[in-house]
Design a protein around this motif. Structure first.
Motif, PDB file in Angstrom:
ATOM      1  N   LEU A   1       0.826  -1.206   0.000  1.00  0.00           N
ATOM      2  CA  LEU A   1       0.000   0.000   0.000  1.00  0.00           C
ATOM      3  C   LEU A   1       0.860   1.255   0.000  1.00  0.00           C
ATOM      4  CD1 LEU A   1      -2.842   1.177   0.092  1.00  0.00           C
ATOM      5  CD2 LEU A   1      -2.813   0.932   2.584  1.00  0.00           C
TER       6      LEU A   1
ATOM      7  N   ARG B   1       2.475   1.212  -3.725  1.00  0.00           N
ATOM      8  CA  ARG B   1       1.592   1.325  -4.882  1.00  0.00           C
ATOM      9  C   ARG B   1       0.457   2.324  -4.686  1.00  0.00           C
ATOM     10  NH1 ARG B   1       3.490  -0.182  -9.325  1.00  0.00           N
ATOM     11  NH2 ARG B   1       1.401  -0.669 -10.098  1.00  0.00           N
TER      12      ARG B   1
ATOM     13  N   SER C   1      -2.459   1.829  -3.695  1.00  0.00           N
ATOM     14  CA  SER C   1      -3.657   1.247  -4.301  1.00  0.00           C
ATOM     15  C   SER C   1      -4.211   0.172  -3.370  1.00  0.00           C
ATOM     16  CB  SER C   1      -3.325   0.628  -5.661  1.00  0.00           C
ATOM     17  OG  SER C   1      -4.411  -0.152  -6.147  1.00  0.00           O
ATOM     18  N   TRP C   2      -5.418   0.384  -2.852  1.00  0.00           N
ATOM     19  CA  TRP C   2      -6.047  -0.606  -1.990  1.00  0.00           C
ATOM     20  C   TRP C   2      -6.408  -1.858  -2.768  1.00  0.00           C
ATOM     21  CZ3 TRP C   2      -6.598  -1.866   2.890  1.00  0.00           C
ATOM     22  CH2 TRP C   2      -6.361  -0.902   3.871  1.00  0.00           C
ATOM     23  N   SER C   3      -6.838  -1.699  -4.021  1.00  0.00           N
ATOM     24  CA  SER C   3      -7.243  -2.869  -4.791  1.00  0.00           C
ATOM     25  C   SER C   3      -6.058  -3.810  -5.031  1.00  0.00           C
ATOM     26  CB  SER C   3      -7.864  -2.438  -6.124  1.00  0.00           C
ATOM     27  OG  SER C   3      -6.983  -1.614  -6.856  1.00  0.00           O
ATOM     28  N   GLU C   4      -4.908  -3.263  -5.391  1.00  0.00           N
ATOM     29  CA  GLU C   4      -3.716  -4.089  -5.578  1.00  0.00           C
ATOM     30  C   GLU C   4      -3.290  -4.728  -4.260  1.00  0.00           C
ATOM     31  OE1 GLU C   4      -0.507  -2.178  -7.598  1.00  0.00           O
ATOM     32  OE2 GLU C   4      -1.798  -1.249  -9.089  1.00  0.00           O
ATOM     33  N   THR C   5      -3.383  -3.974  -3.198  1.00  0.00           N
ATOM     34  CA  THR C   5      -3.010  -4.494  -1.875  1.00  0.00           C
ATOM     35  C   THR C   5      -3.893  -5.670  -1.487  1.00  0.00           C
ATOM     36  OG1 THR C   5      -2.275  -2.293  -1.187  1.00  0.00           O
ATOM     37  CG2 THR C   5      -2.748  -3.883   0.556  1.00  0.00           C
TER      38      THR C   5
ATOM     39  N   GLU D   1      -9.778   7.681   0.451  1.00  0.00           N
ATOM     40  CA  GLU D   1      -9.268   6.608  -0.396  1.00  0.00           C
ATOM     41  C   GLU D   1     -10.102   5.333  -0.268  1.00  0.00           C
ATOM     42  OE1 GLU D   1      -5.204   6.062   0.697  1.00  0.00           O
ATOM     43  OE2 GLU D   1      -5.661   4.739   2.408  1.00  0.00           O
TER      44      GLU D   1
ATOM     45  N   LEU E   1     -12.409   3.164  -3.318  1.00  0.00           N
ATOM     46  CA  LEU E   1     -11.912   1.828  -3.669  1.00  0.00           C
ATOM     47  C   LEU E   1     -12.861   1.105  -4.614  1.00  0.00           C
ATOM     48  CD1 LEU E   1     -10.227  -0.766  -3.361  1.00  0.00           C
ATOM     49  CD2 LEU E   1     -11.428  -1.182  -1.189  1.00  0.00           C
TER      50      LEU E   1
ATOM     51  N   SER F   1     -10.538  -2.671 -10.850  1.00  0.00           N
ATOM     52  CA  SER F   1     -10.519  -2.445 -12.289  1.00  0.00           C
ATOM     53  C   SER F   1     -10.958  -3.722 -13.009  1.00  0.00           C
ATOM     54  CB  SER F   1      -9.115  -2.049 -12.745  1.00  0.00           C
ATOM     55  OG  SER F   1      -8.229  -3.151 -12.629  1.00  0.00           O
TER      56      SER F   1
ATOM     57  N   GLN G   1      -8.259  -6.353 -12.822  1.00  0.00           N
ATOM     58  CA  GLN G   1      -8.178  -6.970 -11.498  1.00  0.00           C
ATOM     59  C   GLN G   1      -9.319  -7.948 -11.283  1.00  0.00           C
ATOM     60  OE1 GLN G   1      -8.155  -3.362  -9.243  1.00  0.00           O
ATOM     61  NE2 GLN G   1      -5.921  -3.187  -9.217  1.00  0.00           N
TER      62      GLN G   1
END
Length: 283
Positions: free
Chosen positions: A84, A87, A89-93, A187, A191, A194, A197
């Motif tokens: 986090l 990046r 980015s919460w989605s990637e995390t 943030e 969230l 994508s 994802q």
């Protein structure tokens, strides 16, 4: 609690002490993990390494006693905080944490010593109803020991993943409260997953089914659920609705399966429809 977080961030000794002491106390491992996450988010993994070690040593002792949950939670929160921070980015995390949890489950980290056999034997002795059900499953050709291993490992992995997400969110809220008021709310309300994802999660789910990897099938939906929860938070925030709506939402989420399915469906559709973006433009 923010005042305690402020004291912890005054220096590394305070953070080390808080992380080590709370990791030693049963059922306070979540606080230790949140402390490690907070320091990692604010100062980076290298600087936070002494705090992580201070938290991991007592948690590791619990692992030697047969409880892998504290250590797995601490390590998973630290991983999430590192991703986090890097990046943003919460989605990637969430996806990285889910994949890491899948690996832990597949490796059998959460299985009790001796496997599921002793537990099944104890269940058979303690309940004739359970013994009858297990015998019936065995008569149908079901490997009850394998089934028990899947259930124990999968459910424990799910609990650890959800706890790690909650601890990371707590650490992020502390960080925002101390250094960027309102930042976490903003943030989290934004969230969403994508399309790439979402496709990745579908691929993990399909791989779990086709390759007989139960951990993938059991955990792949968690990021989508968190995205759905963020969607509800964002909608209520944009509409300026009372916080009691969130209370009612969480009551339904925790007590009724249909609510979980609805939230998953809303998050799925939001990936393509962008409800919050449309609502903001309409206002």
């Amino acid at each position: 609690m923010l005042a305690l977080a402020r004291w912890i961030m005054r220096g590394t000794p305070q953070a080390i002490g808080a992380a080590a002491l709370t990791a030693l106390v049963p059922w306070l491992f979540w606080f230790s993990a949140a402390v490690a996450g907070l320091v990692t988010l604010r100062r980076g993994f290298t600087t936070a390494a002494p705090v992580l070690i201070a938290s991991a040593i007592p948690a590791g002792w619990w692992w030697t006693q047969g409880d892998a949950v504290p250590l797995a939670s601490v390590l998973l929160v630290t991983l999430m905080a590192t991703v986090l921070r890097s990046r943003m980015s919460w989605s990637e995390t969430l996806i990285v944490a889910t994949v890491a949890s899948m690996v832990l489950v597949q490796l059998g980290v959460f299985m009790p010593a001796g496997g599921a056999g002793p537990l099944l034997a104890e269940l058979r002795r303690s309940s004739t109803d359970v013994a009858g059900m297990l015998n019936q499953l065995s008569a149908q050709g079901v490997d009850t020991q394998l089934l028990a291993e899947v259930v124990i490992g999968g459910v424990t992995g799910l609990v650890v993943l959800v706890a790690a997400i909650a601890c990371t969110a707590l650490a992020r809220s502390w960080q925002a409260g101390l250094y960027n008021p309102g930042g976490f709310r903003q943030e989290f309300h934004a969230l969403k997953l994508s399309r790439k994802q979402l496709l990745l999660l579908v691929g993990l789910l399909a791989a779990g089914v086709l390759l007989t990897l139960p951990a993938a099938a059991l955990l792949a939906w968690v990021p989508l659920l968190i995205a759905g929860v963020a969607l509800v938070h964002g909608f209520i925030g944009l509409k300026g609705m009372s916080g009691l709506w969130l209370v009612g939402f969480y009551v339904l989420l925790l007590t009724t399966w249909p609510t979980i399915l609805i939230v998953l469906l809303l998050a799925l559709v939001d990936t393509f429809a962008d409800f919050r973006g449309r609502l903001t433009r309409s206002d």
